[in-house]
Write a protein that holds these residues in place. Structure first.
Motif, mmCIF file in Angstrom:
data_model
loop_
_atom_site.group_PDB
_atom_site.id
_atom_site.type_symbol
_atom_site.label_atom_id
_atom_site.label_comp_id
_atom_site.label_asym_id
_atom_site.label_seq_id
_atom_site.Cartn_x
_atom_site.Cartn_y
_atom_site.Cartn_z
ATOM 1 N N ARG A 1 22.300 54.340 47.535
ATOM 2 C CA ARG A 1 23.635 54.435 47.330
ATOM 3 C C ARG A 1 23.992 54.898 45.745
ATOM 4 O O ARG A 1 24.048 54.892 44.735
ATOM 5 C CB ARG A 1 23.908 53.049 47.366
ATOM 6 N N TYR B 1 38.116 53.331 33.557
ATOM 7 C CA TYR B 1 37.573 53.431 32.852
ATOM 8 C C TYR B 1 36.113 53.138 33.432
ATOM 9 O O TYR B 1 36.101 53.266 34.811
ATOM 10 C CB TYR B 1 37.761 51.892 31.811
ATOM 11 N N PHE C 1 26.484 54.247 43.812
ATOM 12 C CA PHE C 1 27.171 53.138 42.505
ATOM 13 C C PHE C 1 25.444 53.159 42.293
ATOM 14 O O PHE C 1 25.499 51.810 40.807
ATOM 15 C CB PHE C 1 27.752 52.176 42.615
ATOM 16 N N ASN D 1 22.917 53.484 39.676
ATOM 17 C CA ASN D 1 21.780 54.774 39.172
ATOM 18 C C ASN D 1 20.380 54.484 39.142
ATOM 19 O O ASN D 1 19.970 52.769 38.450
ATOM 20 C CB ASN D 1 22.737 54.354 37.714
ATOM 21 N N ASN E 1 44.337 54.724 32.511
ATOM 22 C CA ASN E 1 44.303 53.644 33.811
ATOM 23 C C ASN E 1 43.062 53.610 34.319
ATOM 24 O O ASN E 1 42.691 53.554 35.372
ATOM 25 C CB ASN E 1 44.949 54.521 34.664
ATOM 26 N N PRO F 1 23.111 49.628 38.183
ATOM 27 C CA PRO F 1 24.651 49.608 39.023
ATOM 28 C C PRO F 1 25.998 49.927 37.737
ATOM 29 O O PRO F 1 25.635 50.028 36.844
ATOM 30 C CB PRO F 1 24.900 48.174 40.230
ATOM 31 N N SER F 2 26.476 50.918 38.732
ATOM 32 C CA SER F 2 27.563 51.610 37.715
ATOM 33 C C SER F 2 28.890 50.676 37.625
ATOM 34 O O SER F 2 28.852 49.170 38.204
ATOM 35 C CB SER F 2 28.314 52.882 38.259
ATOM 36 N N ILE F 3 29.592 50.761 36.297
ATOM 37 C CA ILE F 3 30.447 49.688 35.905
ATOM 38 C C ILE F 3 31.723 51.022 35.772
ATOM 39 O O ILE F 3 31.904 51.248 34.754
ATOM 40 C CB ILE F 3 29.847 49.229 34.571
ATOM 41 N N ALA F 4 32.897 50.721 36.325
ATOM 42 C CA ALA F 4 33.829 50.790 36.335
ATOM 43 C C ALA F 4 35.161 50.607 37.478
ATOM 44 O O ALA F 4 34.802 49.356 37.173
ATOM 45 C CB ALA F 4 33.796 52.746 36.731
ATOM 46 N N GLY F 5 36.223 51.189 36.853
ATOM 47 C CA GLY F 5 37.493 50.157 37.150
ATOM 48 C C GLY F 5 38.769 51.045 36.894
ATOM 49 O O GLY F 5 38.235 52.428 36.406
ATOM 50 N N GLY F 6 39.571 50.604 37.006
ATOM 51 C CA GLY F 6 41.378 50.776 36.423
ATOM 52 C C GLY F 6 42.843 50.350 37.396
ATOM 53 O O GLY F 6 42.434 49.792 37.761
ATOM 54 N N CYS F 7 43.167 50.517 35.957
ATOM 55 C CA CYS F 7 44.468 49.610 36.290
ATOM 56 C C CYS F 7 45.379 49.657 37.524
ATOM 57 O O CYS F 7 45.697 48.483 38.215
ATOM 58 C CB CYS F 7 44.985 49.605 35.248
ATOM 59 N N CYS F 8 45.569 50.895 38.184
ATOM 60 C CA CYS F 8 45.797 51.144 39.192
ATOM 61 C C CYS F 8 45.440 52.406 40.037
ATOM 62 O O CYS F 8 44.772 53.213 39.988
ATOM 63 C CB CYS F 8 47.205 51.880 38.955
ATOM 64 N N CYS F 9 45.816 52.369 41.905
ATOM 65 C CA CYS F 9 45.435 53.534 42.064
ATOM 66 C C CYS F 9 45.977 55.400 42.112
ATOM 67 O O CYS F 9 45.232 55.868 42.095
ATOM 68 C CB CYS F 9 45.353 52.840 43.344
ATOM 69 N N ASN F 10 47.064 54.574 41.676
ATOM 70 C CA ASN F 10 47.295 56.408 41.574
ATOM 71 C C ASN F 10 47.117 57.197 39.748
ATOM 72 O O ASN F 10 46.885 56.679 38.652
ATOM 73 C CB ASN F 10 49.492 56.944 41.540
ATOM 74 N N LEU F 11 46.830 58.210 39.983
ATOM 75 C CA LEU F 11 45.971 58.940 38.829
ATOM 76 C C LEU F 11 47.686 59.483 38.125
ATOM 77 O O LEU F 11 48.242 59.750 39.090
ATOM 78 C CB LEU F 11 44.815 60.292 39.282
ATOM 79 N N ASP G 1 39.573 48.713 41.089
ATOM 80 C CA ASP G 1 38.447 47.579 40.228
ATOM 81 C C ASP G 1 37.500 47.313 40.874
ATOM 82 O O ASP G 1 36.249 47.045 41.242
ATOM 83 C CB ASP G 1 39.376 46.508 39.212
ATOM 84 N N HIS H 1 44.079 46.246 31.214
ATOM 85 C CA HIS H 1 44.867 46.683 31.872
ATOM 86 C C HIS H 1 46.234 46.744 31.371
ATOM 87 O O HIS H 1 46.992 46.306 30.303
ATOM 88 C CB HIS H 1 45.166 46.271 33.102
ATOM 89 N N GLU I 1 42.364 52.411 27.869
ATOM 90 C CA GLU I 1 41.436 51.376 28.640
ATOM 91 C C GLU I 1 40.505 50.833 27.301
ATOM 92 O O GLU I 1 39.802 51.710 27.142
ATOM 93 C CB GLU I 1 40.982 51.684 29.590
#
Lengths: 158, 95
Positions: free
Chosen positions: B52, A58, B54, B56, A56, B85-95, A97, A86, A23
């Motif tokens: 909190r 970032y 998230f 910083n 998956n 505030p933090s920035i993060a995420g990702g495309c799916c829930c399962n690692l 997200d 993605h 990503e």
């Protein structure tokens, strides 16, 4: 609605292709304009610190965000959004997200990269006033040429 | 001390990107910030009064969480605090 130049739009999509199968991520600088939405004037690439699961996940290092915020301040811009890719997944926000989204009023732009090729790019405005009532709202992506001219809503072709 | 406010929290500081409040330590400065701008408190702190997870806070170029005295670090008049505030995420829930 988010307004972005054709050049910046293509650049953030290309970033996703470059980092595939990982990503990519970056910051959108510009201004929020009443009745217009977020207008992007500059995109800033960021590093993905999630090297443990970069395909998956970032994360942008807070220290890098501090520097970008300083850069924005110096240019008279604000942080108006973020982008990420993605790899081999839809350009749709995920539960991860959403859980990790804390910048209300900002645009979260997501590009799906299928087998290394950028496909759909969508944007979601984080609405609400708190963690308890925040929500992602689909927003139109207005890609502007130098003239400027409205080109597309949700550009899908590479 | 100057405190830089991130975009989503500026609606609680009258639109100001930078505000000035006093405080002997980082914690005291943040508390004074939340006193001066009461609507910020819930966005910065949990119900138990902790920052909190998230949110910083940087004292100049240093993440306050990694300073020896953390939020009790002494802050000088010419120091600057940045809330990010933090920035993060990702495309799916399962690692």
């Amino acid at each position: 609605m988010i307004h972005i130049s054709e050049e910046d739009f293509q650049a953030l999509r290309a970033h996703g292709e470059e980092t595939y199968p990982h990503e990519c991520c970056g910051v959108l600088l510009g201004k929020s304009e009443a009745g217009v939405g977020n207008r992007v004037s500059l995109i800033v690439r960021a590093g993905n610190t999630r090297t443990d699961s970069a395909h998956n996940r970032y994360n942008i290092a807070p220290q890098e965000l501090v520097k970008v915020q300083r850069q924005a301040r110096g240019l008279g811009f604000d942080i108006v959004g973020f982008y990420h890719s993605h790899p081999d997944h839809p350009a749709q926000w995920s539960q991860t997200d959403f859980a990790e989204a804390h910048w209300m009023g900002c645009s979260y732009v997501i590009t799906s990269v299928d087998k290394g090729k950028a496909e759909l790019t969508n944007s979601f405005l984080l609405t609400g006033t708190s963690e308890e009532n925040k929500a992602f709202q689909n927003e139109e992506v207005v890609v502007e040429t130098p003239q400027p001219e409205l080109i597309s809503k949700e550009r899908g072709e590479a | 001390m100057k405190i830089h406010i991130p975009t989503p929290l500026r609606s609680y500081t009258g639109g100001k990107e930078t505000v000035e409040v006093g405080g002997a330590t980082v914690a005291a400065t943040l508390d004074q910030l939340a006193t001066s701008y009461p609507e910020l408190r819930n966005h910065l702190f949990t119900a138990e009064g902790k920052l909190r997870s998230f949110v910083n806070v940087y004292l100049n170029d240093d993440d306050v969480r990694y300073l020896p005295n953390k939020e009790e670090t002494v802050a000088a008049e010419n120091d600057e605090l940045t809330i990010i505030p933090s920035i993060a995420g990702g495309c799916c829930c399962n690692l």
